[in-house]
Structure formats: C-alpha cells, structure tokens
Motif scaffolding. Sequence first.
Motif, short mmCIF file in Angstrom:
data_model
loop_
_atom_site.label_atom_id
_atom_site.label_comp_id
_atom_site.label_asym_id
_atom_site.label_seq_id
_atom_site.Cartn_x
_atom_site.Cartn_y
_atom_site.Cartn_z
N SER A 15 0.83 -1.21 0.00
CA SER A 15 0.00 0.00 0.00
C SER A 15 0.86 1.25 0.00
O SER A 15 0.49 2.26 -0.61
N GLU A 19 0.91 4.21 -2.86
CA GLU A 19 0.77 5.64 -2.53
C GLU A 19 1.91 6.45 -3.12
O GLU A 19 1.69 7.53 -3.69
N ARG A 22 1.43 6.78 -6.86
CA ARG A 22 0.36 7.74 -7.17
C ARG A 22 0.85 9.17 -7.02
O ARG A 22 0.30 10.08 -7.65
N ARG A 23 1.87 9.38 -6.21
CA ARG A 23 2.44 10.71 -6.03
C ARG A 23 3.50 11.03 -7.09
O ARG A 23 4.14 12.06 -7.02
N ASP A 201 -5.06 2.85 4.32
CA ASP A 201 -4.95 4.00 3.41
C ASP A 201 -4.36 5.20 4.14
O ASP A 201 -3.48 5.90 3.60
N TYR A 202 -4.85 5.47 5.35
CA TYR A 202 -4.32 6.59 6.12
C TYR A 202 -2.86 6.36 6.47
O TYR A 202 -2.03 7.27 6.36
N ALA A 204 -0.60 4.58 4.89
CA ALA A 204 0.25 4.73 3.70
C ALA A 204 0.49 6.21 3.40
O ALA A 204 1.61 6.61 3.07
N ARG A 205 -0.55 7.03 3.49
CA ARG A 205 -0.38 8.46 3.24
C ARG A 205 0.51 9.10 4.29
O ARG A 205 1.34 9.96 3.98
N PHE A 206 0.35 8.67 5.55
CA PHE A 206 1.19 9.21 6.62
C PHE A 206 2.65 8.86 6.38
O PHE A 206 3.55 9.71 6.50
N ALA A 208 4.14 8.20 3.63
CA ALA A 208 4.67 8.93 2.48
C ALA A 208 5.05 10.37 2.85
O ALA A 208 5.93 10.97 2.22
N GLU A 209 4.42 10.92 3.86
CA GLU A 209 4.69 12.30 4.28
C GLU A 209 5.90 12.42 5.20
O GLU A 209 6.51 13.49 5.30
N LEU A 291 -3.80 15.59 6.49
CA LEU A 291 -4.32 14.23 6.55
C LEU A 291 -5.43 14.16 7.61
O LEU A 291 -5.30 14.72 8.69
#
Length: 558
Positions: A15, A19, A22-23, A201-202, A204-206, A208-209, A291
């Motif tokens: 995941s 992410e 996608r970025r 999902d959350y 994976a976004r975290f 990535a940041e 987020l």
Amino acid sequence: MDAMVFGATGFIGRSLVAELLRRGQEVAAAVRTDTLTPWLVAQGVDTSRLHVVTADITRPLTDLPEARDVYNAAALYAFGLEAEQARAVNVTGALHVLDWAAAQPGLRRLVHISGYRVGAHGGAPDYQAQGAYEASKTEADQLVRARAQELGVPLTVANPSAVIGPGQYIGLGPFVEQLWNGRLPALPGGKDTFLPVVTIDYLARFLAEIPNYPAGEHHWILDDSTPLLPELIRTVAEHTGVPAPRRTVPVALVRRLPRKLTGADPETLPFLSPDRYPTQSAYALAADAGLELPPVDEALHTWAEDLLAHRFGATTPWLDRYGFHTVAGSRTWVMGEREQPDHVLLHGLPMNADSWAPMAAHLPGRVLAPDLPGLGRSSATAEPLHTWLAELFGPVRTRPELVAHSLACGPALRFAAEHPERISRLVLIAPAFLQAPARRVTPFAAPVLRRASAARLAGLLDVPVGPAVESAVADLRRPEVARRTVGALRAAKAERAELQALLERVTVPVKIVAGSDDPVVTTAGRPVHEIAGAGHYPQLTHPTQVAEVLGAGVGAGV
C-alpha cells in the motif's frame, strides 16, 4: 530512486508503494518474489515508475539502486515463531536495511516501521514472556535507534497500531471471525481494554509524508477515538447483524485457562491492555500535511464487510461491490448494483448469493444478488419474503429481469404479481412449487447440514465442489442458518397450490427453466425451457446454457 521500499509485498509495504507511485515518485520495491506488480495493476496503479528488485534482508544488501528515502516495511508478522526465525527478519534484517541506508550518498530519511506497543513502554526484550514476534520487534526497535544514532542516519520510527483494511486478516481479524461464527461468548480483557486501529490507506499516506518532516521525531500512528474493545466488537456485531458478547474475561484468567477452551493465542494477550500512547507528534504531522483520519465506525464497518466478502482470506468475491443494508429489519448482505441492475438474482436453498457466480459470468449488464434474510450472511426478518423483496427494490431505478431459483421462486412470483411495473420479466429456475416435492434436501436435519463438508454437500446436491458450495458450507456452520434452511424447506410445502394458481394469473412475461433430470410436473400453462443433463441446480452445473436460455451473450462480463 525517490524511494526504496523493503517488504514491498507485505500488507503495509504494497500500500505504501501504491501511494508513492500515485504521487509520481520513482520507486524501487525490494521483494523476494514479484507478487507486487499484479496487485498494483489490479488496484489501477500506474507501474511505469516502479522498479522491482530482488533482495533478501536476512543477508547483507548489495547491488541495489541508490535511494533518497528508505522504508523498512519488512517484518515476519506471525505468532508461534521460533526466536531464531523471528530475529532473522525482524532484527538482523532491520539492521541490514539500516546499514545499507547509511551508505546512500543522498539519503534523506530512513523510516523504520515498528509497533505501537514495542516503542511505548521500553524494557528489554523477553522472548519467553513476550513471544518471538513481539520480543524481536522490541529488540529491533532498540537496536535500530541506537545504531542509527551511532552512524548518523536520519531516522524516523513509525509505530502503527492494529492496521485494518482490505486484505488484513490478522490482528483484530480473528476476533471478528470468532464473532461472526458465534464462537466469541466472552471477550478476553476488561471493559477498559484499548486496542486502537488505523486504516491502511491513512497509514500509507502518513508514511509517504514522513520524509518531508524533521528526522528524530518518532510517531505513534493510531486513532485515539477507537472505541474500547467491548464497544468496538459491539459496533461490528450491530453492523453485521450478529449478537455481541456481553462479558469480558480478565487476561490473567485467560492465561491460566486451556487454549483449547479460550481460543486465545498467548502472544496476543499483551495487546489487550488499557494503555494509551503518545500520539501528539503524529496528530501534529497529520494536521500540517492535511491528513484526516476516517470515521472509525465507518472504517470498522467497511473492513468487516471486506472480511466477510473474502471469507477471512479464504476466497475472492465474485463482484467488487458488496455490503450490509437494512432491508425489512434484516441486515441483508447485498452484492452488485443496488440502483441500476439489469438482473436481480435470488438464490435457492441451501445456497447463498455466491451460487450465481458461474452463471453471472455470462450475463451482460449489471446484477444485484442478495443473500435471503436469515440465510447466507443475512440476518432474519419478521416480514414475509415478498415484502422484504419489495423493500430491496426500493433503491432500484431500472426494470430489471427478476431471476429466482427453487424456493425463492415463490416470493419472486408474489412480488411480480403485486408489482408488475417494477420488473421486465420473471425467470423461474427449477421452481419448487412446479416440481415434485423435493427429495434431495427436505429429509436433511439441521445438524446434517451444519456438519456437512463441501464434498458431502456437493454430493447431496449433485453439483461440483467449488467456491459456491464452499461458501454455502461456511454459512451453514453459523448459528441458526442450518435450522432456518430446514424450516424454510418445510414451510414451502404448504404454498404449492396457491403459487401454481398465482402463476396462471401473473401478467409479467415469465420464463421457466428446468433441468431434464429434475423436470417440472406441472407448467401452469407456461412454456418450459429444459436444460439437457441438468438437475436441480442448472446455474451451477450448466451455467453457460442457462445464460443462453436467458438470452445473454456468452462470454459477456458481469
């Protein structure tokens, strides 16, 4: 590379790769075997910037592309491991990743994924008391932090809690499985047990940041608003229409009871704690990055539905839309298109909606296939089935073809007589009320159905063993489903004459389909389309022929 992800085929790793791609990042994914690319393609992720490399972190790492950001999502996550086995990946492997990252000339960040328990309370790893998994993660957490400081590696440790989302069957998953199957009479832990969750999902976004923020600050990534465990389980129970346990059993007592009695793995018990965790830095980063955690109840509902659709990892659902909806007081399991279906499919007994999968693969257009109330994955209703069906049709905006099998033909016919304007055609497959009283199923007692293996049930029904039969067996083993099945079979005998008379009067177009080995004994003046060599379940044994009779184009997608 913008990023290198170790453990890229794992639940978190894949995941995270998705992410980052996608970025628009250039991502190297370190794997042993490439099961990642097919998964990404199935998720609709553009893989043109993906570079799959082979690596074994249990050995020193060489010959890999340079990377700016390095993520270690690799771990052996299982209970009952041998200490040497767990340490090889979780400790030695983590240090090998760190050493490789330290040699990267343009390294911006090493993100090491640990766990919310291992980093919060310190203490030396205890392989005897904690078990190999937890102890190895504790040891790795301490050694990675120390060596990163020694080597000057810019490190951030991410400590996620129980991660939930599509494809996650461990962690909280066994609780949900026991709840669903009626094998969770009491919860281990106490009324204040806090088992926090975070969605994949959350997370994976975290992750990535993280490299965009300063190193050295470590984050506990979880939802502080997660209900206490008894309320969490009650939330899932209410959504899925099953009773929730009312009692809790202290962890100390569970430890002393035989595992065969409790069903609890001793290595999971340390997670059943009232402890809270230092989430301030994670919330601050999330707020700055924009987020937002999804509503936890909705996340739990969606995950529970995914668990049931996939039978807790045993299968893959035949439609990609599914879930529970309240219909006439039943928590009804509905698959497919609720508003614009071309075909509404009602299963017979002792099957569920999955019995339509072979035939539906040849039907053009969209399908709607529920589990009948009280059967399959649906809870019971006090309303008659044709009333339930009318409410199921509430959101429908088309005039679909209504297709019913066996005993479902009765309520389908009643609905067609009361609401002829709602459907374009009624198709009755092996309608029980037009055949000789069933001999294959009615003599079965509920205990026989409940204990039947897939091979035994397939033999009794004269159908091949396959996903549809295995799905039916899984449901029949749940409390009350087998009993309700037998009850429905017995109740149907009294309706035969009434339904035959109603069939003569109904005004919608009707098509009757029957197998040559299980013919109708009366037609009520309607033509019958016979499937040569088929028995009572032609949609399972002769799906292509049934689809052809319905006027569908063979080979068309669902």
